[in-house]
Design an enzyme around this catalytic site. Structure first.
Site, PDB file in Angstrom:
ATOM      1  N   GLU A   1       0.859  -1.190   0.000  1.00 57.91           N
ATOM      2  CA  GLU A   1       0.000   0.000   0.000  1.00 57.91           C
ATOM      3  C   GLU A   1       0.899   1.246   0.000  1.00 57.91           C
ATOM      4  OE1 GLU A   1      -2.115   0.678   3.670  1.00 57.91           O
ATOM      5  OE2 GLU A   1      -3.738   1.716   2.655  1.00 57.91           O
TER       6      GLU A   1
ATOM      7  N   LYS B   1     -10.427   0.522  -0.987  1.00 58.53           N
ATOM      8  CA  LYS B   1     -10.326   0.306   0.468  1.00 58.53           C
ATOM      9  C   LYS B   1     -11.558   0.852   1.179  1.00 58.53           C
ATOM     10  CE  LYS B   1      -7.068   1.231   4.284  1.00 58.53           C
ATOM     11  NZ  LYS B   1      -5.797   1.935   4.593  1.00 58.53           N
TER      12      LYS B   1
ATOM     13  N   CYS C   1      -4.765  -3.269   4.251  1.00 56.39           N
ATOM     14  CA  CYS C   1      -4.304  -2.753   5.543  1.00 56.39           C
ATOM     15  C   CYS C   1      -5.366  -2.798   6.653  1.00 56.39           C
ATOM     16  CB  CYS C   1      -3.767  -1.327   5.348  1.00 56.39           C
ATOM     17  SG  CYS C   1      -2.663  -0.785   6.685  1.00 56.39           S
TER      18      CYS C   1
END
Lengths: 447, 30
Positions: A58, A158, A191
């Site tokens: 990321e 995300k 993440c």
């Protein structure tokens, strides 16, 4: 294929200069090309070692510390691969300028390897849309996957943005993104998503993916949320492969990448000293649920609710990452101990073989809502080394220990069956093959 | 036994059903 070769790269990302004014798109591309120059070399090395897929981190192409405005020159329009059949390497201008997608696509195609990367997507929106930002477009933190022909096969926006990611918008609903290959079914998220149910648990429990692709920029937090520790534990708890590629930036506590399988880490990297990147390559089962070591079901509270609780010592309170735990000190060289908080009771049986007199260990329990960088409900049982012999330091980050344990069994009366078994050794090392989870929910030492 | 001394042994449970509803607004600036 029954097995495949996976690669992850921990990339020491080259950051742009901090600016309040957006740079030109040419300067933005210049910076991104510097990072992609490094990724190109690594992709070639991974392919030469037989890797079928490589995951990069990321923020690994444009870095971080952006505002909404300063990020904009780095974004490209990324089409939905469910709706278009597109090889950017062949036709880069089809959806507007896309030099980053073009280069990633060509790297995948020329090296015959799946390439997973994290870049930024921009999507114009209609002012009649009540959620449309004032600047007239959404911008998303996005993972892209190109197959070995260079075709865009997956795009994921995300969902659970970290608190410092004000430069991005989150999609209205969590996106459940999967794709099939000859070496298994893949899912993808990013993440902070790993701490929440959607889309992470849905991908594994309902869509039955074999491997999760996980670009991350993970800031380590001891004792429970260090990247290698939590990510390897998540792969074991969910019984899935996890390819975790972290950004490398020691000043931000970012290090720790791995190739994790349900039965433990196959390769991992943790380097809090240097600023170097690191390529990891390892073989995995394409379908871990039919591999011999797959644990078909664990009842995480079975043992702990069946036994009579052990004696409780004098309990005391301590803080771990802003949460107040109830602790009990391990007073003897061997014994049985219980500590409870709200509905959770944690049981420990242990035997120390080389106890150090200047070290104190404690058993801790936490049952409550964590409300700092996000809001998520935790039930945690932990055996840990206190920072000093002062009990007030129990729960503070520690990296070195000397006391040896010959045996431990840790269990808890969990209300959830989503429990992740973490074991971290002195020097911040994992312990693959040195502990096991029993079907009754005990985490025990292997020998 | 293990190859190195233990820093921590943890069962990290996530009780998703007890999470609060997701806020409508995005994350605040750190």
């Amino acid at each position: 294929l029954d097995k495949y070769v996976a690669a992850v790269y921990e990339h020491s990302v080259i950051l742009p200069e901090t600016t309040q004014k957006p740079v030109s798109s040419e300067d933005a591309l210049k910076l991104m090309n510097k990072n992609m120059d490094i990724l190109e070399e690594v992709i070639k090395r991974a392919a030469a070692q037989g890797a079928h897929i490589i995951v990069t981190p990321e923020d690994g192409i444009y870095g971080f510390f952006f505002t909404r405005e300063t990020l904009y020159p780095y974004l490209e329009d990324i089409p939905d691969p469910q709706e278009v059949n597109w090889i950017p390497c062949n036709d880069s201008q089809r959806f507007g300028p896309a030099p980053v997608q073009e280069r990633l696509s060509c790297l995948a195609r020329e090296n015959a390897i799946y390439v997973v990367a994290n870049i930024g997507d921009k999507k114009p929106c209609n002012p009649t849309d009540p959620k449309c930002p004032n600047d007239g477009h959404y911008q998303y933190n996005t993972n892209v996957v190109f197959d070995s022909d260079g075709k865009l096969v997956a795009r994921y926006h995300k969902f659970n943005l970290f608190m410092s990611e004000a430069q991005f918008d989150f999609p209205k609903e969590p996106e459940v993104v999967t794709f099939n290959t000859s070496f298994g079914k893949f899912g993808v998220f990013t993440c902070f998503d790993i701490l929440f149910h959607d889309p992470a648990v849905t991908l594994v429990s309902e869509l039955k993916v074999d491997t999760i692709l996980f670009p991350t920029a993970w800031m380590n937090v001891l004792p429970h949320l260090t990247a290698i520790e939590f990510h390897s534990a998540w792969a074991m708890g969910m019984q899935v492969n996890l390819l975790s590629s972290n950004t490398h930036k020691t000043g931000m506590n970012m290090t720790g990448s791995g190739i994790y399988a349900p039965d433990g880490s196959q390769a991992y990297h943790y380097d809090a000293e240097s600023e170097n990147g690191q390529l990891l390559v390892a073989e995995l089962h394409s379908h871990p649920s039919i591999s011999p070591t797959y644990l078909h079901s664990v009842n995480w509270s079975l043992y702990a609710t069946a036994i009579k609780p052990f004696p409780e010592n004098n309990n005391f309170k301590g803080i771990i990452f802003f949460d107040e735990f109830t602790f009990s000190k391990l007073n003897s060289q061997a014994g049985n101990l219980t500590v409870c908080q709200k509905d959770l009771c944690c049981h420990l049986s242990y035997r120390m073989t080389e106890q150090q007199e200047d070290e104190v260990y404690a058993l801790g329990a936490f049952d409550g809502l964590h409300v700092v960088e996000g809001e998520y409900y935790l039930q945690i049982c932990t055996l840990l080394k206190c920072r000093t012999t002062d009990l007030q330091t129990c729960g503070e980050p520690v990296t070195i220990a000397h006391t040896r344990f010959g045996y431990f069994s840790l269990s808890g009366t969990f209300s959830t069956n989503y429990v992740f078994p973490e074991v971290l050794l002195s020097g911040v090392h994992l312990a693959p093959g040195e502990f096991q989870v029993l079907s009754d929910g005990q985490l025990i030492s292997q020998n | 036994g293990t190859t190195k001394p233990i820093l921590t042994v943890t069962l990290f449970g996530r009780w998703y059903e007890s999470d609060p509803p997701r806020p409508e607004k995005g994350p605040a600036q750190l």
